[in-house]
Design a protein around this motif. Structure first.
Motif, short mmCIF file in Angstrom:
data_model
loop_
_atom_site.label_atom_id
_atom_site.label_comp_id
_atom_site.label_asym_id
_atom_site.label_seq_id
_atom_site.Cartn_x
_atom_site.Cartn_y
_atom_site.Cartn_z
N THR A 294 0.72 -1.28 -0.01
CA THR A 294 0.08 -0.10 -0.22
C THR A 294 0.70 1.33 0.05
OG1 THR A 294 -1.66 -1.03 1.15
CG2 THR A 294 -1.74 1.32 1.15
N SER A 295 1.83 1.30 0.80
CA SER A 295 2.67 2.61 0.93
C SER A 295 3.47 2.70 -0.42
CB SER A 295 3.73 2.30 1.91
OG SER A 295 4.78 1.19 1.58
N THR A 336 3.04 2.88 7.58
CA THR A 336 2.67 3.26 6.17
C THR A 336 2.44 4.96 5.93
OG1 THR A 336 1.60 1.19 5.90
CG2 THR A 336 1.01 2.76 4.40
N PHE A 337 1.70 5.46 7.14
CA PHE A 337 1.42 6.86 7.19
C PHE A 337 2.97 7.58 7.17
CE2 PHE A 337 -0.42 10.36 9.38
CZ PHE A 337 -0.48 11.16 8.35
N ARG A 338 3.89 7.16 8.00
CA ARG A 338 4.96 7.96 8.18
C ARG A 338 5.80 8.04 6.69
NH1 ARG A 338 10.12 6.62 8.31
NH2 ARG A 338 9.79 4.28 7.99
N ALA A 400 15.03 6.69 11.16
CA ALA A 400 14.41 7.56 10.23
C ALA A 400 15.20 8.62 9.78
CB ALA A 400 13.10 8.30 10.65
N SER A 401 15.91 9.21 10.53
CA SER A 401 16.99 10.28 10.24
C SER A 401 18.15 9.75 9.24
CB SER A 401 17.67 10.94 11.34
OG SER A 401 16.61 11.39 12.36
N ALA A 402 18.39 8.34 9.41
CA ALA A 402 19.58 7.81 8.73
C ALA A 402 19.01 7.45 7.29
CB ALA A 402 20.25 6.75 9.50
N THR A 403 17.76 7.32 7.05
CA THR A 403 17.32 6.95 5.82
C THR A 403 16.38 8.01 5.18
OG1 THR A 403 16.82 4.59 7.09
CG2 THR A 403 15.76 5.01 4.73
N LYS A 404 16.97 8.39 4.02
CA LYS A 404 16.33 9.53 3.19
C LYS A 404 16.65 9.18 1.85
CE LYS A 404 15.93 12.25 6.83
NZ LYS A 404 14.45 12.88 7.39
N PRO A 405 15.39 9.11 1.09
CA PRO A 405 14.13 9.50 1.50
C PRO A 405 13.47 8.38 2.33
CG PRO A 405 13.93 8.83 -0.62
CD PRO A 405 15.19 8.79 -0.47
N ALA A 406 12.37 8.70 3.23
CA ALA A 406 11.80 7.82 3.96
C ALA A 406 11.11 6.52 3.19
CB ALA A 406 10.48 8.43 4.65
N LEU A 429 6.09 5.63 17.28
CA LEU A 429 5.86 5.50 15.86
C LEU A 429 5.05 6.64 15.35
CD1 LEU A 429 6.83 4.15 13.23
CD2 LEU A 429 5.19 2.65 13.33
N ALA A 430 3.85 6.97 16.08
CA ALA A 430 2.96 8.10 15.91
C ALA A 430 3.54 9.48 16.27
CB ALA A 430 1.90 8.23 16.88
N VAL A 431 4.40 9.53 17.20
CA VAL A 431 5.17 10.82 17.26
C VAL A 431 6.11 10.99 16.24
CG1 VAL A 431 6.78 12.00 18.84
CG2 VAL A 431 5.13 10.50 19.79
N GLU A 432 7.12 9.97 15.72
CA GLU A 432 7.67 9.94 14.50
C GLU A 432 6.87 10.36 13.35
OE1 GLU A 432 10.82 10.51 12.00
OE2 GLU A 432 10.84 10.33 14.31
N CYS A 433 5.51 9.83 13.11
CA CYS A 433 4.65 10.52 12.02
C CYS A 433 4.31 12.13 11.93
CB CYS A 433 3.30 9.64 12.16
SG CYS A 433 3.64 7.93 11.61
N VAL A 434 4.14 12.32 13.33
CA VAL A 434 4.02 13.74 13.74
C VAL A 434 5.13 14.75 13.17
CG1 VAL A 434 3.68 15.56 15.40
CG2 VAL A 434 2.32 13.46 15.54
N LEU A 435 6.29 14.24 13.44
CA LEU A 435 7.64 15.01 13.12
C LEU A 435 7.69 14.92 11.51
CD1 LEU A 435 10.40 14.13 15.69
CD2 LEU A 435 8.43 15.69 15.82
#
Length: 861
Positions: A294-295, A336-338, A400-406, A429-435
């Motif tokens: 889906t992602s 997926t949302f991240r 997440a910071s080490a993997t660009k793009p997400a 994971l939800a907090v990371e989605c917010v960021l």
């Protein structure tokens, strides 16, 4: 090389397999004949062609593959691999090799033999010249899929990797043909006629089609004769990787685009809807790969599958917001949302397509709101599990910071089920989605600002028009439309994002986690200021100020504003030695100073919020300097007192710099907002002073503690004297009521402030006018005095009259003796220092003196 392989084969077969030995000897003889027939100057390509043309050279190896031996087939497979890799096997001989490989794999044999078979299959797949018939390709791929059910884990893993590489190689070859223009035209949509495609393209199409059908639980069309079922999770994984690696092929080639819409998308929809209805933890592998698929579809193909993408997004939203959804499924939805939220262009496309219109499904808003609800839900209980959530968040954030793009978290594939996923992990994971969402919104605001600036440049008029959605727009219209779109996105997402950000900031304690939250605060505030979204900007500033101050100062700040902030209290508060500030307070204050120093022109009315927090900070710094250190044991436990003093020094310097240096860089509108906020804050403080029971300050003593805003107002005015004509109305309007206040101790301070500002204005005006007159060559050679005095900003030649006007007005309106006395003292000081520079100001000076001499009340003066 081939001669050595034939000799080795002959030696191995000399006793038990005479037919192989005889074939090998004939092959050696044929090899010598072919070598003799070639000219002496023949290159390697000619030698390869000669070898490939002779079937006798391949026959010994095919016979060896059929032998019931362990050594001979291994030697034969190694030799065949070398011949294929050098192009020494003709396409016509490939069916014989393929049939022998299949037969060998079906016989009882060692893992080493099966590994060699799989290596040979991959070697064939890497040789496009051999892939000339659909049947051979399907047989080889079928062989790999059959070995997925092997009892050996090594063989299963190798067969899985080989199958995926085989399909990937087919897709790469099909994409290369499309790029080079060698592919034929498209068939009618849905006709199923693939005869116009090349063999490689047709095999790539059919392999992905059958994998989609296998994952859906349906029968295959091309890969017929499977002796064991292929796991649904494996088929889903291969389909996902195929779509992820071949974007151009599935978007541009009509047949593959049809495959995407008619088979891949329905597969994802079926799997996600099944996951939403069935919550068994045994479905982990299938749901994991369905979410990954889906992602991939949303990230790479959202514009091509608008309807299917909307259904997928709505399904994700329902799964995330439903309390009955297992936590491991919600975590996969968040993963997926991240990926979606970290892609700024995709975020814009989703919001434009599914959230803007009144009848839209609000897919993005639903996901954002559901994410915020999960963070604040009782099941997560953020306050009770903050310590565990914080550790997991730091780990997720680093990854997440080490993997660009997400990209989707591949480490989840190593888990056998979802039992390891807990509520703290889902919250992290939800907090990371917010960021991620905030970072994308910030990137969109920066792009909109750049385009808006470019639209106002001289070259924008000559730039070609932009076509968006079939509508032709000028560059400036397109820039305004993009800005409005980002504004709508921020308004939609701001409230849930801010609530989540504030909750995480309140509960996190480590520097790394808190700094990640504060960076998001800064970036989001800057984006809102740039987009002129005053309410979200002020809400962010208010929440940030809650964490910049200790509990008591925070309470005073709320009382001063007369309203409560929705930001949760910082329950982890622990003050540093010898001060009321905690380590988190210091970090939040530094973030607040970054906003004030770097984004001052964007704050507008938000200056009132920021300056109220800085007034509380000023009190804390003053109290910390005056309070001797008590409790040395506590100081040792919590940190160094010297470190605390150093932090206070940094904050004090930043506070002083804000009024004396940073304010100078503000434009006229921003400095107006800055001084207006200071004056409003000062008037509130003076109202408190007028009703307080504190002892009046005697002359020469320390200033009353509530007059921070007045002092900083004067500091800012003195630092910005170069634009006195612009600021003077505001200065007069504010300082005159203070100097004429009904409370004596406030009048004294107000008059001192007014005198200081007027004297500074006279001094600056004199030096500036003299410099202008000297530059114009109008200095009188006899007296050295400048004639005409030039002009000062918008005051013209009457600068001294404008500077003295507040004094004259104060004397005319005020009836308090001590104020009149201080007016005369100021005039006396002014005459001594700047009397020679007065021109039009003499009228006001004489008026002040005449009034003092003729009024009976003022006669003693």
């Amino acid at each position: 090389v081939i001669e050595a392989d034939l000799r080795t084969l002959s030696m191995e077969a000399r006793r038990r397999f005479p037919e192989v030995k005889e074939a090998a000897e004939q092959g050696l003889q044929r090899l010598r004949i072919a070598q003799d027939e070639l000219p002496a100057e023949a290159d390697a390509a000619a030698q390869v062609t000669a070898v490939a043309a002779s079937e006798e050279l391949l026959l010994p190896f095919t016979l060896a593959l059929a032998c019931k031996s362990d050594a001979l087939p291994l030697c034969a497979l190694s030799a065949v691999q070398r011949m294929i890799s050098h192009g020494a096997v003709a396409p016509a001989h490939l069916p014989a090799i393929a049939s022998q490989l299949i037969a060998r794999a079906q016989q009882p044999c060692t893992d080493e033999m099966l590994l060699k078979v799989l290596q040979t299959v991959l070697t064939i797949a890497s040789s496009p010249a051999l892939l000339l018939t659909d049947v051979v390709v399907s047989q080889l791929l079928l062989l790999c899929l059959t070995l997925l059910s092997s009892k050996s884990a090594t063989i299963r893993r190798t067969a899985s990797a080989t199958s995926q590489q085989f399909v990937a190689l087919l897709l790469d070859l099909a994409a290369a043909e499309m790029t080079s223009g060698r592919s034929a035209g498209a068939s009618a949509a849905g006709s199923g006629d693939l005869a116009h495609l090349s063999v490689v393209a047709r095999c790539a199409y059919l392999s992905v089609l059958d994998l989609c059908m296998l994952a859906s639980g349906e029968g295959t069309q091309w890969l017929t004769g499977l002796s064991a079922p292929v796991p649904d999770s494996f088929a889903l994984e291969v389909v996902q990787r195929s779509l992820a690696s071949s974007h151009a092929l599935f978007l541009q080639q009509p047949d593959f685009r049809h495959l995407l819409r008619e088979h891949a998308c329905p597969l994802a929809l079926k799997c996600m809807q099944h996951a939403a209805q069935h919550h068994a933890v045994t479905d982990w592998e299938n749901v994991l790969r369905a979410c990954h698929l889906t992602s991939t579809l949303l990230a790479g193909y959202a514009k091509a599958i608008r309807t299917e993408a909307e259904i997928l997004l709505v399904t994700l939203g329902k799964m995330l917001e439903a309390e009955s959804t297992p936590v491991w499924q919600r975590a996969l939805v968040l993963e997926t949302f991240r990926v979606i939220g970290a892609d700024a262009p995709l975020l814009t496309s989703i919001f434009t397509t599914y959230d803007l219109s009144p009848s839209a499904s609000n897919a993005l808003a639903t996901l954002v709101t559901a994410t915020a609800k999960l963070i604040a839900s009782p099941a997560v209980d953020f306050a009770a599990h903050a310590e565990f959530i914080e550790v997991l968040f730091v780990r997720v954030n680093r990854s997440a910071s080490a993997t660009k793009p997400a990209c989707f978290n591949q480490s989840l594939y190593s888990e056998s089920d979802g039992s390891h996923v807990s509520h703290p992990y889902a919250a992290a994971l939800a907090v990371e989605c917010v960021l991620s969402l905030i970072a994308s919104i910030v990137a969109l605001s920066e792009r909109a600002a750049r385009r808006a600036d470019a639209s106002h440049s001289d070259s924008a008029a000559a730039a070609p028009n932009v076509v968006i959605g079939g509508v032709t727009l000028s560059v400036s219209e397109a820039a305004r439309g993009e800005t409005q779109l980002v504004r709508s996105l921020v308004v939609t997402c701001c409230t849930p994002l801010l609530a989540s950000l504030a909750l995480a900031t309140a509960r996190f304690t480590t520097d790394e986690a808190v700094q990640a939250m504060l960076k998001a605060f800064q970036a989001f505030t800057h984006a809102c200021g740039r987009l002129s979204l005053h309410q979200p900007r002020d809400a962010l500033l208010t929440a940030l100020c809650q964490y910049a101050l200790p509990p008591r100062a925070r309470r005073d700040l709320r009382e001063a504003r007369g309203a409560l902030s929705f930001a949760p209290a910082d329950t982890t508060y622990e003050p540093l030695p010898h001060t009321a500030l905690s380590a988190k307070n210091v970090l939040a204050l530094k973030a607040l100073f970054n906003i004030a120093h770097c984004m001052g022109t964007l704050l507008g009315s938000g200056w009132d919020i920021v300056l109220q927090a800085f007034e509380q900070l000023d009190r804390i710094i003053s109290a910390s300097k005056l309070t001797p250190p008590h409790e040395p044991d506590r100081a040792v436990a919590l940190g160094s007192a010297d470190g605390t003093a150093n932090e206070l020094g940094i904050l004090n310097t930043a506070l002083h710099t804000l009024f004396t240096t940073v304010s100078v860089s503000l434009d006229d509108e921003a400095i107006g907002d800055f001084l207006t906020a200071l004056s409003t804050q000062c008037l509130a403080s003076l109202a408190f002073e007028a009703t307080s029971k504190e002892k009046a300050a005697t002359p020469g003593s320390a200033m009353p503690p509530r007059l921070f805003a007045l002092t900083r107002f004067v500091d800012t005015t003195l630092a910005n004297m170069q634009r006195a004509p612009t600021l003077w109305p505001l200065v007069s309007q504010f300082l005159l009521p203070v100097a004429n206040h009904k409370v004596p101790r406030i009048r004294v301070v107000g008059m001192e402030s007014l005198s200081l500002v007027v004297l500074a204005a006279m001094k600056y005006g004199r030096s500036t006018a003299a410099a202008q007159g000297e530059a114009a060559g109008r200095r009188d050679p006899a007296t050295g005095a400048a004639g005409g005095w030039g002009e000062l900003g918008g005051w013209g030649g009457a600068w001294d009259r404008h500077a003295l006007a507040p004094l004259e007005e104060l004397q005319r309106r005020c009836s308090h003796r001590e104020t009149q006395e201080r007016v005369l003292q100021c005039v006396h000081q002014l005459l001594r220092s700047d009397g020679s520079s007065l021109v039009e100001g003499w009228l006001l000076i004489l008026s002040i003196l005449y009034r003092a001499a003729t009024r009976p009340v003022l006669m003693p003066l």
